[in-house]
Design a protein around this motif. Structure first.
Motif, PDB file in Angstrom:
ATOM      1  N   ALA A  79     -15.411   2.312  -7.163  1.00 32.74           N
ATOM      2  CA  ALA A  79     -15.056   2.327  -5.822  1.00 32.74           C
ATOM      3  C   ALA A  79     -15.072   3.788  -5.548  1.00 32.74           C
ATOM      4  O   ALA A  79     -14.488   4.709  -6.271  1.00 32.74           O
ATOM      5  CB  ALA A  79     -13.643   1.956  -5.529  1.00 32.74           C
ATOM      6  N   TYR A 112       1.335   3.865  -2.755  1.00 31.04           N
ATOM      7  CA  TYR A 112       0.917   5.467  -2.715  1.00 31.04           C
ATOM      8  C   TYR A 112       1.970   6.081  -3.082  1.00 31.04           C
ATOM      9  O   TYR A 112       1.788   7.250  -3.655  1.00 31.04           O
ATOM     10  CB  TYR A 112       0.840   5.493  -1.084  1.00 31.04           C
ATOM     11  N   VAL A 135       0.742  -1.321  -0.029  1.00 28.81           N
ATOM     12  CA  VAL A 135       0.109   0.040   0.014  1.00 28.81           C
ATOM     13  C   VAL A 135       1.097   1.022  -0.188  1.00 28.81           C
ATOM     14  O   VAL A 135       0.731   2.302  -0.717  1.00 28.81           O
ATOM     15  CB  VAL A 135      -0.904   0.007   1.170  1.00 28.81           C
ATOM     16  N   ASP A 192     -13.775   5.227  -2.785  1.00 24.91           N
ATOM     17  CA  ASP A 192     -12.683   5.713  -2.050  1.00 24.91           C
ATOM     18  C   ASP A 192     -11.443   5.651  -3.005  1.00 24.91           C
ATOM     19  O   ASP A 192     -11.390   5.084  -4.144  1.00 24.91           O
ATOM     20  CB  ASP A 192     -12.151   4.388  -1.121  1.00 24.91           C
ATOM     21  N   ASP A 193     -10.445   6.799  -2.728  1.00 24.65           N
ATOM     22  CA  ASP A 193      -9.353   6.931  -3.403  1.00 24.65           C
ATOM     23  C   ASP A 193      -8.421   5.766  -3.279  1.00 24.65           C
ATOM     24  O   ASP A 193      -7.642   5.663  -4.202  1.00 24.65           O
ATOM     25  CB  ASP A 193      -8.747   8.296  -3.304  1.00 24.65           C
ATOM     26  N   ALA A 194      -8.417   4.933  -2.288  1.00 27.26           N
ATOM     27  CA  ALA A 194      -7.350   3.903  -1.997  1.00 27.26           C
ATOM     28  C   ALA A 194      -8.250   2.846  -1.424  1.00 27.26           C
ATOM     29  O   ALA A 194      -9.025   2.959  -0.508  1.00 27.26           O
ATOM     30  CB  ALA A 194      -6.211   4.384  -1.284  1.00 27.26           C
ATOM     31  N   GLY A 195      -7.686   1.630  -1.451  1.00 28.50           N
ATOM     32  CA  GLY A 195      -8.323   0.580  -0.853  1.00 28.50           C
ATOM     33  C   GLY A 195      -7.650  -0.855  -1.101  1.00 28.50           C
ATOM     34  O   GLY A 195      -6.787  -0.780  -1.963  1.00 28.50           O
ATOM     35  N   THR A 196      -8.131  -1.949  -0.620  1.00 26.94           N
ATOM     36  CA  THR A 196      -7.583  -3.204  -0.948  1.00 26.94           C
ATOM     37  C   THR A 196      -8.791  -4.111  -0.994  1.00 26.94           C
ATOM     38  O   THR A 196      -9.800  -3.958  -0.310  1.00 26.94           O
ATOM     39  CB  THR A 196      -6.603  -4.028   0.135  1.00 26.94           C
ATOM     40  N   LEU A 197      -8.947  -5.333  -1.793  1.00 28.68           N
ATOM     41  CA  LEU A 197      -9.944  -6.022  -2.033  1.00 28.68           C
ATOM     42  C   LEU A 197      -9.191  -7.460  -1.948  1.00 28.68           C
ATOM     43  O   LEU A 197      -8.254  -7.726  -2.436  1.00 28.68           O
ATOM     44  CB  LEU A 197     -10.454  -5.828  -3.573  1.00 28.68           C
ATOM     45  N   ILE A 211      -4.814  -4.071  -4.741  1.00 25.53           N
ATOM     46  CA  ILE A 211      -4.511  -2.892  -4.057  1.00 25.53           C
ATOM     47  C   ILE A 211      -4.746  -1.803  -5.062  1.00 25.53           C
ATOM     48  O   ILE A 211      -4.314  -2.102  -6.260  1.00 25.53           O
ATOM     49  CB  ILE A 211      -3.116  -2.905  -3.322  1.00 25.53           C
ATOM     50  N   TYR A 212      -5.529  -0.679  -4.634  1.00 28.25           N
ATOM     51  CA  TYR A 212      -5.552   0.212  -5.836  1.00 28.25           C
ATOM     52  C   TYR A 212      -5.299   1.658  -5.241  1.00 28.25           C
ATOM     53  O   TYR A 212      -5.513   1.861  -4.010  1.00 28.25           O
ATOM     54  CB  TYR A 212      -6.899   0.126  -6.431  1.00 28.25           C
ATOM     55  N   GLN A 213      -4.987   2.442  -5.720  1.00 25.54           N
ATOM     56  CA  GLN A 213      -4.738   3.802  -5.736  1.00 25.54           C
ATOM     57  C   GLN A 213      -5.385   4.920  -6.845  1.00 25.54           C
ATOM     58  O   GLN A 213      -4.780   4.530  -8.142  1.00 25.54           O
ATOM     59  CB  GLN A 213      -3.148   4.236  -5.400  1.00 25.54           C
TER      60      GLN A 213
END
Length: 599
Positions: free
Chosen positions: A248, A50, A46, A250-255, A267-269
């Protein structure tokens, strides 16, 4: 068999109380390590993603700044306001300088194009410069990039980024195009559009630093779902998770994603809209995610297995060490049950089991002694019975004859003769009774008294005797005919060589918890050498049969048979002259009182 064997039960118990906690700790350690490393690995990725977002956003911001850099040039802005109609040489040099400067402001810029709005003839003019060609001016009836121009005009940042595509005329390179609507502030008049074609090398370089090529996948996706960059050739639309990422909030998160096509963490940003609104997506398969955890777990399991093997070996060692002496005792007990009375083991140690083995050996030694004593007594009794049977006729005949003589003496009023015959008859009856091995001391005393009365009748005033026994010892049992051989020895060896009247004194009492009987005479005693010879003779079991000291030998061996080491026979000279024979016997027979005492 397990229930009956202490060793097997001990092994099972020890293995249970060691393997279960040990194995449980290994399992708990594995899952804890796996989850801990998973969380740590995700957190690291993450943070990495970032940082990649910040780097990419900074690069895009640099490119954005290039699209507005010419606003600082009033002459160029004037040219834009004129709609590109000024074609003077000075203007052409100005345009060329500005656009070439913009072209070479960044290594990855491949082309710069300025498109002017439609004029009254419905014709669009545009000027372009690239690293493959010089400054060119063109016109067209169709607005190029109309879709992206419209998006840029409607965007609050007046900017849109066209995904990867191949520029017409450029056969080898894919480019990413930045489109900006040129606005004349503060009137917000649309002056035209600037398009900058960017080679994606820098974006690719930034992307390749954000994932491991062999184990992970990385994608940059536009807000429309188009691929900006992808680590594989699979279409973004073929990935069933991409819509969930695009939607999504949110601007960031995990699935966590787990289906037939993909199992792992996503993981996305999301870049801000001012930077194109791109989505940075990283796929980490569970296999890769847990690889570190598995490595640590393998190390833990390896050490756990080594520890478990050591525990098992220690368990078997302890079990065999503890139960070995018990099994040795059990084997010897089974041998005893079969009749083998010999104990076949050495010391079993100094602990409780060792003490038990020591006591068992002492007990078997004592039992062997008692068996040998009983065996020898049985042999002696059988021998005596045989001798008595062989001579049974004469004693009975003599006994009957003595009774007849006594009756005749009594009829003729010969009291003295009757008394002597009676004493002799008692002596014979006492000796003829072969059913008695042990007799009360009072019987032995009466027998000796009858014997001495006969000797007194024979020697008259030349003999004095005394019998002194405590009343509390008269009912104690002693071996039959124990005193007679010693008293008879006095008449054989000491009476005839006396200087005065012969005296024999017999005393019995309890001393130091022992029955002590002393036979004292007034003979000449014995020398030290003679006494040593007598001791050696009576203690030597090899000298059997007839010979000197046979009476003392018989007394000594009978005492040892009945009482073992608790009996003693002593010969010593009296201070006033004569010999004193001392017999020491335990208050109770060894086989009765001490049979189970092995202290």
């Amino acid at each position: 068999m397990i229930k009956r064997s202490i060793r097997n039960r001990l092994i099972v118990i020890l293995l249970t109380i060691t393997i279960i906690p040990f194995g449980t700790s290994i399992v708990i350690t594995y899952y804890y390590t796996k989850e801990s490393i998973k969380d740590q690995y995700i957190e690291e990725n993450v943070n990495l993603l970032y940082q990649g977002k910040l780097n990419l956003e900074g690069y895009i911001d640099e490119l954005k700044d290039l699209t507005v850099s010419f606003y600082n040039n009033p002459d160029f802005v004037k040219y834009l306001r004129a709609g590109g109609k000024d074609q003077s040489y000075l203007t052409l040099d100005l345009i060329k300088d500005v656009m070439v400067t913009l072209l070479y402001a960044e290594n990855n810029i491949n082309r710069v194009t300025i498109t002017f709005p439609e004029n009254e003839n419905e014709v669009y003019h545009y000027v372009s410069v690239s690293k493959q060609s010089t400054l060119t001016f063109s016109s067209t009836n169709q607005l190029p990039y109309e879709y992206y121009f419209e998006k840029a005009a409607n965007n609050r940042y007046f900017l849109t980024i066209e995904p990867m595509h191949r520029q017409p005329g450029d056969r080898n390179d894919n480019v990413i195009t930045f489109h900006r609507a040129l606005i004349d502030a503060p009137q917000l008049t649309k002056l035209g559009y600037i398009s900058i074609d960017i080679l994606p090398d820098q974006i690719f370089e930034l992307s390749e630093n954000l994932y491991h090529k062999d184990t992970e996948q990385f994608h940059i996706i536009s807000p429309e779902g188009n691929r900006i960059y992808s680590s594989n050739s699979q279409s973004i639309q073929e990935m069933d998770w991409y819509m969930q990422i695009l939607d999504a909030e949110d601007d960031a998160g995990t699935l966590d994603w787990n289906n037939d096509t993909y199992q792992g963490i996503i993981i996305y940003q999301k870049l801000p809209e001012s930077a194109g609104g791109w989505m940075l997506v990283k796929q980490i398969p569970y296999l890769s995610l847990y690889e570190s955890a598995l490595s640590v777990a393998k190390i833990n399991i390896l050490f756990g297995i080594i520890g478990l093997v050591l525990v098992i070996l220690a368990t078997f060692f302890v079990s065999f060490r503890i139960t070995y002496p018990i099994r040795v005792l059990l084997q010897n007990i089974r041998q005893v049950e079969k009749g083998n009375m010999e104990v076949q083991f050495e010391s079993l140690g100094q602990d409780e089991i060792g003490m038990l083995g020591h006591r068992f050996k002492k007990m078997m030694h004592r039992i062997n002694q008692l068996i040998n004593r009983e065996y020898k007594l049985e042999l002696e009794n059988k021998t005596n019975q045989l001798k008595v049977l062989q001579s049974q006729l004469n004693p009975h005949f003599l006994n009957n004859a003595l009774q007849s003589i006594g009756t005749l003496a009594l009829k003729n009023n010969l009291i003295q003769i009757y008394t002597l015959v009676t004493h002799l008859s008692e002596i014979m009856r006492y000796g003829m009774n072969i059913d008695e091995d042990m007799v009360p001391l009072v019987k032995e005393r009466d027998y000796i008294q009858a014997y001495l009365l006969l000797q007194k009748e024979r020697f008259g005033e030349s003999l004095l005797y005394s019998l002194e026994f405590d009343e509390n010892i008269l009912n104690m049992n002693i071996p039959k005919m124990l005193l007679q051989p010693i008293v008879e020895n006095y008449f054989k060896h000491g009476f005839d060589i006396r200087d005065d009247v012969g005296v024999i004194i017999i005393k019995g009492a309890i001393e130091a918890n022992k029955l002590v009987i002393r036979i004292q005479d007034n003979g000449i005693g014995i020398s030290k050498q003679k006494r040593n010879d007598i001791y050696a003779s009576i203690q030597d079991e090899r000298t059997q049969g007839e010979g000197s000291n046979i009476g003392l030998k018989n007394v000594y061996h009978r005492m040892k048979l009945y009482y073992g080491q608790q009996a003693n026979l002593q010969l010593e000279n009296h201070v006033d002259g004569g010999l004193v024979v001392t017999i020491q016997l335990p208050v109770e027979m060894e086989g009765e009182l001490n049979e189970g005492n092995y202290h």
